[in-house]
Design a protein around this motif. Structure first.
Motif, PDB file in Angstrom:
ATOM      1  N   GLY A 130       0.836  -1.193   0.000  1.00 48.75           N
ATOM      2  CA  GLY A 130       0.000   0.000   0.000  1.00 48.75           C
ATOM      3  C   GLY A 130       0.869   1.240   0.000  1.00 48.75           C
ATOM      4  O   GLY A 130       2.008   1.213   0.494  1.00 48.75           O
ATOM      5  N   ALA A 131       0.354   2.319  -0.597  1.00 43.38           N
ATOM      6  CA  ALA A 131       1.135   3.555  -0.663  1.00 43.38           C
ATOM      7  C   ALA A 131       0.209   4.759  -0.623  1.00 43.38           C
ATOM      8  O   ALA A 131      -0.977   4.669  -0.967  1.00 43.38           O
ATOM      9  N   THR A 132       0.779   5.856  -0.199  1.00 43.91           N
ATOM     10  CA  THR A 132       0.053   7.115  -0.284  1.00 43.91           C
ATOM     11  C   THR A 132       0.093   7.606  -1.730  1.00 43.91           C
ATOM     12  O   THR A 132       0.898   7.118  -2.541  1.00 43.91           O
ATOM     13  N   ALA A 133      -0.743   8.594  -2.029  1.00 45.49           N
ATOM     14  CA  ALA A 133      -0.840   9.071  -3.414  1.00 45.49           C
ATOM     15  C   ALA A 133       0.465   9.693  -3.890  1.00 45.49           C
ATOM     16  O   ALA A 133       0.737   9.746  -5.099  1.00 45.49           O
ATOM     17  N   ASP A 134       1.290  10.167  -2.945  1.00 45.09           N
ATOM     18  CA  ASP A 134       2.565  10.759  -3.371  1.00 45.09           C
ATOM     19  C   ASP A 134       3.697   9.733  -3.398  1.00 45.09           C
ATOM     20  O   ASP A 134       4.869  10.084  -3.560  1.00 45.09           O
ATOM     21  N   GLY A 135       3.363   8.462  -3.233  1.00 46.63           N
ATOM     22  CA  GLY A 135       4.369   7.431  -3.470  1.00 46.63           C
ATOM     23  C   GLY A 135       5.138   6.954  -2.264  1.00 46.63           C
ATOM     24  O   GLY A 135       6.187   6.337  -2.424  1.00 46.63           O
ATOM     25  N   VAL A 169       5.646  -3.728  -6.822  1.00 43.93           N
ATOM     26  CA  VAL A 169       6.169  -2.349  -6.787  1.00 43.93           C
ATOM     27  C   VAL A 169       5.970  -1.688  -8.157  1.00 43.93           C
ATOM     28  O   VAL A 169       5.583  -0.520  -8.260  1.00 43.93           O
ATOM     29  N   ASP A 170       6.218  -2.460  -9.207  1.00 44.33           N
ATOM     30  CA  ASP A 170       6.062  -1.919 -10.565  1.00 44.33           C
ATOM     31  C   ASP A 170       4.603  -1.546 -10.844  1.00 44.33           C
ATOM     32  O   ASP A 170       4.321  -0.487 -11.414  1.00 44.33           O
ATOM     33  N   GLU A 171       3.707  -2.414 -10.418  1.00 43.88           N
ATOM     34  CA  GLU A 171       2.286  -2.109 -10.610  1.00 43.88           C
ATOM     35  C   GLU A 171       1.866  -0.901  -9.776  1.00 43.88           C
ATOM     36  O   GLU A 171       1.047  -0.081 -10.214  1.00 43.88           O
ATOM     37  N   LEU A 172       2.435  -0.814  -8.595  1.00 51.60           N
ATOM     38  CA  LEU A 172       2.134   0.330  -7.725  1.00 51.60           C
ATOM     39  C   LEU A 172       2.581   1.625  -8.406  1.00 51.60           C
ATOM     40  O   LEU A 172       1.841   2.628  -8.416  1.00 51.60           O
ATOM     41  N   ALA A 173       3.775   1.588  -8.993  1.00 51.99           N
ATOM     42  CA  ALA A 173       4.270   2.785  -9.693  1.00 51.99           C
ATOM     43  C   ALA A 173       3.330   3.165 -10.827  1.00 51.99           C
ATOM     44  O   ALA A 173       3.021   4.354 -11.024  1.00 51.99           O
ATOM     45  N   ALA A 174       2.864   2.162 -11.556  1.00 53.27           N
ATOM     46  CA  ALA A 174       1.957   2.449 -12.676  1.00 53.27           C
ATOM     47  C   ALA A 174       0.656   3.067 -12.170  1.00 53.27           C
ATOM     48  O   ALA A 174       0.144   4.038 -12.740  1.00 53.27           O
ATOM     49  N   LYS A 175       0.128   2.524 -11.086  1.00 52.11           N
ATOM     50  CA  LYS A 175      -1.125   3.049 -10.533  1.00 52.11           C
ATOM     51  C   LYS A 175      -0.952   4.468 -10.003  1.00 52.11           C
ATOM     52  O   LYS A 175      -1.888   5.272 -10.033  1.00 52.11           O
TER      53      LYS A 175
END
Lengths: 81, 771
Positions: B319-324, B394-400
């Motif tokens: 999970g991540a915040t909108a700013d990464g 992590v890669d998918e998270l970056a894309a999202k």
């Protein structure tokens, strides 16, 4: 007195306890006294563990000094290929 | 002499370390003169063959060897009865701690055959043909049992149980029934529920990977000679001949001092030659026959009966915040380790999130047994699979998040002082440096064509040091012999010659390194764990400094001045200053050739337990092109960026980077153990088990980052294992970019990719991400 924490997969090896205070000047003293204090850990300690002192991981160094204010973790012995 | 100070000297200017001289073993290897495991012969030696179980799971009711034993030319037959059952739960420490009871049962099946290919008996005869006839004459009475080879299937309550005494360790209360789950591990940091509550974006995926073999070119091979006086010699290809000695002595009830083991040149190991398989068998046969016995595995035996790495089933959630900023990481890792406990899931669990500075982590790992050969170590054991799952997410998270994948990694990267989820804080390390180097590399900004995609992934390995001995002997002509006890797999002779030459101030080609047999030096841990350049390097430095101390003392004696008035500079003893007197410098040769007159032979040595290995991080970039009609993935460009601390011989460091990347590409794209419904391996050969060859991959570009390890006087870190960690995810991320389809099963072989593309296009069964 040294604050010793169980790290990695050993964290839950002592019936829910993962932090201990141990009087020890070296890794050997630390492991011996921790085993005396927590007999349920003794088989794990006897089989061999690594000890991280302030981020530096020692695999087999009984005689390494343990400074009193250091951060100490007991870890599984490291391996590799 | 006092131990060597480990702190790197930032002012030191190296003269030889960091150069690229020719390897000392090069000519022997390209001319075929080098002696590998199968090249040793002795007069009158016998040839041994092993009978292996055709069943993946069967109780062995009886073994009748009577017919085989009376065949002409048969000199010895061994079965389980020739290997005493260890009564204790003693472990043998090699690449990790192995149960002696399991080692004995893996060397020769006892109550049950636990996988297809499990050794059941062995024969030594005057020829291979006679030995084969004898194997055919052995009658084994099997009670065939149900089998299981898939990790998820093996964990089901109704699965066939391999070991009636296996009750999952690490859970309370102790389970009432045995199962195939040997142990549960968990690693926690913070509170993942709290972390996920802060997340604005969450990605969760399930993954599976197949077992892959280390794929060394040279099969296991050995020659054993057991004398009537109880003394024995063994020649074998291994990553650790001291471990082989100790394990064989223990299994056969010998004193360690009575067994001398010589390591041959080694045609690859990658972790797979860190235990024993045939060595105790050859010794037992030799003891029984009273003659030397040679035992060489065939390729099919290597695949069926030596350790591949684990197959896995994994779930990862980030999970991540909108700013990464990543707020939490969670993983469930199930590793199948073959027929005995000891999969590398523990290392997978500890390394899974090591690249990230996370407040909340939870990893649960399961060590699972199944009817497959016992897993052995393979480069960075357990880490590549976990990294595949985590780095894919992590890669998918970056894309999202709409973020560049390197920027997301940099924003969350482990730095000095970051608390690892497994406990301690990281010291100085090179992860951020490798990410920045990747971002600035021309590769990262190069244009891509249609059907092409670029992937990035990072990886981690712990590294360690271990017990190590080195001797340096000065010869009368000024040359030096360096004896080490670790088989040279990755160029350690060249690296250690460079270190000795650097310390002694003599030319590289004046130092000759040999791998000494197990009776010539004190105990040495194996070549593995990325330890040799670091640990043997420390020992070589200490031995060389001891040698210099003696050389200075001898020069002082010749000059009639105190030893402390002599310094060693540029390969010569010199007076420390004007007050010490005016004497012409003495070279190592000058002093060594009169050694007999000044006290005898001159040597330096070190016996240490090397601590202070620095952790290792790397980042990989890869471009692929996917043929949407066939599903074939072609690797177009590949760049490895890794922290070496200090590269002793940069060509060998680059070779490690390249080799790890290529093995990882094979793992990602083609390599897999294929089992039939009958539990038998379908592809035990290099024709059907497809490793990458030179024509499959582009030139692998490398960038050596050097962030000194504070635990080594030169700053050296081990480099051999980390290079195989990122490729699985890097390639998968590139394929996702090229196709828009996230591959969640390895290998990404053409049929699997094609089916995933069809499904995503709504043509085939299912849709969306491939499962």
């Amino acid at each position: 007195m040294v604050r010793v924490m169980l790290g990695g997969s050993l964290k839950n090896s002592a019936g829910g306890l993962s932090e201990f205070d141990v009087e020890a000047g070296t890794i050997r003293e630390l492991l011996t006294r921790l085993g005396d204090q927590q007999p349920q850990l003794k088989p794990i300690l006897d089989k061999g563990v690594a000890v991280a002192i302030d981020g530096q991981i020692y695999r087999n160094a009984w005689l390494e000094p343990v400074p009193p204010d250091s951060e100490v973790f007991i870890l599984p012995r490291l391996a590799g290929g | 002499m006092a131990p060597v100070s480990k702190r790197p000297d930032p002012e030191r200017r190296f003269k030889q370390v960091g150069t690229r001289p020719l390897r000392p073993d090069g000519v022997d290897k390209v001319t075929g003169r080098a002696k590998f495991g199968a090249d040793f012969v002795l007069p009158g030696m016998l040839i041994a063959k092993v009978l292996r179980s055709p069943h993946p799971h069967a109780r062995i009711r009886a073994i009748d060897t009577s017919t085989a034993e009376v065949l002409q030319g048969v000199k010895a037959v061994v079965t389980r009865d020739d290997f005493p059952d260890p009564m204790s739960d003693e472990t043998m420490t090699g690449e990790g701690d192995e149960s002696l009871r399991d080692i004995v049962r893996n060397v020769m099946a006892r109550e049950k055959a636990l996988y297809e290919g499990h050794a059941v008996a062995a024969v030594a005869a005057t020829s291979a043909a006679v030995a084969r006839r004898a194997l055919a004459a052995i009658e084994v009475d099997y009670e065939v049992l149900p089998h299981v080879t898939d990790v998820d299937e093996a964990m089901r309550p109704e699965a066939p149980v391999l070991h009636d005494d296996m009750f999952t360790a690490g859970v309370e209360p102790k389970p009432e029934r045995p199962s195939n789950i040997a142990k549960r591990y968990d690693i926690t940091l913070g509170d993942v529920a709290e972390g996920f509550a802060k997340a604005e974006v969450v990605v969760e995926r399930e993954f599976k990977t197949e077992a892959v073999h280390q794929g060394y070119i040279e099969p296991q091979a050995c020659l054993a000679s057991y004398g009537e006086d109880g003394q024995a010699e063994l020649w074998c290809c291994t990553q650790g001949h001291y471990f082989v000695r100790n394990a064989c002595a223990k299994i056969l009830g010998m004193d360690i001092s009575r067994l001398r083991v010589t390591a041959s040149e080694i045609g690859g190991g990658f972790g797979g030659k860190t235990t024993v398989f045939i060595e105790p068998v050859a010794l037992a046969l030799s003891r029984k026959a009273g003659r030397a016995v040679k035992l060489v595995m065939g390729r099919d035996e290597v695949f069926r009966a030596t350790g591949p790495t684990s197959s896995t089933s994994m779930r990862v959630k980030l999970g991540a915040t909108a700013d990464g900023r990543i707020t939490a990481g969670q993983a469930e890792l199930k590793y199948q380790g073959g027929a005995f406990a000891g999969s590398p899931v523990q290392w997978g669990a500890m390394s899974a999130f090591a690249c990230y500075d996370l407040e909340h982590v939870e990893v649960v790992g399961y060590d699972v047994v199944a009817n497959r050969p016992k897993a052995a170590a393979y480069r960075a054991p357990g880490s590549p699979m976990a990294a595949y799952a985590v780095e894919s997410v992590v890669d998918e998270l970056a894309a999202k998040l709409g973020m560049d994948p390197i920027e997301l990694r940099l924003k969350n990267a482990t730095r000095e002082g970051t608390q690892a989820a497994y406990g301690p804080k990281f010291g100085p390390n090179g992860l951020v440096a490798t990410l920045k180097a990747a971002r600035e590399h021309a590769h990262y900004g190069a244009p891509l064509g249609p059907g092409q995609g670029r992937g990035v992934a990072s990886g981690f390995w712990f590294n360690f040091g271990g017990e190590t001995c080195v001797s340096l002997n000065a010869n009368q002509d000024g040359t030096v012999v360096l004896s080490m006890g670790t088989p040279d797999i990755g160029g350690s002779r060249a690296a250690q010659c460079l270190i000795a030459a650097e310390e002694l101030g003599i030319p590289y080609d004046k130092v000759r390194a040999i791998v000494a047999d197990s009776s010539s030096l004190g105990y040495n841990d194996m070549t593995g764990g990325s330890r040799v350049a670091f640990a043997v390097g420390l020992a070589t430095i200490q031995a060389a400094r001891g040698l210099v101390e003696t050389l200075c003392a001898r020069a002082a004696g010749i000059w009639g001045i105190p030893p402390e008035a002599v310094v060693w500079e540029d390969g010569h003893a010199k007076p420390a200053g004007a007050n010490a007197g005016a004497f012409d410098p003495l070279s190592l040769e000058d002093i060594a050739k009169v050694a007999a007159n000044t006290g005898g032979p001159i040597a330096g040595h070190a016996e240490i337990n090397a601590e202070g290995a620095g952790v290792s991080f790397g980042t990989h970039l890869v471009d692929v092109e996917v043929d949407k009609e066939t599903g074939r993935v072609s690797v177009l460009r590949y760049t490895v960026i890794q922290d070496a601390g200090k590269a002793i011989h940069p060509s060998y460091v680059e070779g490690q980077y390249q080799g790890g990347a290529v093995q990882g590409i094979g793992w990602a794209l083609n390599e897999e153990y294929v089992y039939g419904d009958d539990g038998r391996l379908q592809n035990p050969g290099f024709l059907d088990y497809r490793v990458p060859v030179a024509s499959d991959v582009p030139m692998i570009d490398t960038v050596i980052v050097e962030v000194p390890n504070p635990g080594h006087p030169y700053g050296v870190r081990g480099v051999g294992e980390t290079p195989i960690v990122p490729p699985l995810a890097a390639v998968a991320n590139a394929v996702a970019k090229a196709t828009g389809v996230r591959m969640t099963t390895l290998p990404m072989s053409p049929p699997r990719v094609w089916q995933a593309l069809q499904a995503a296009a709504g043509v085939g069964p299912g849709s969306g991400p491939e499962g």
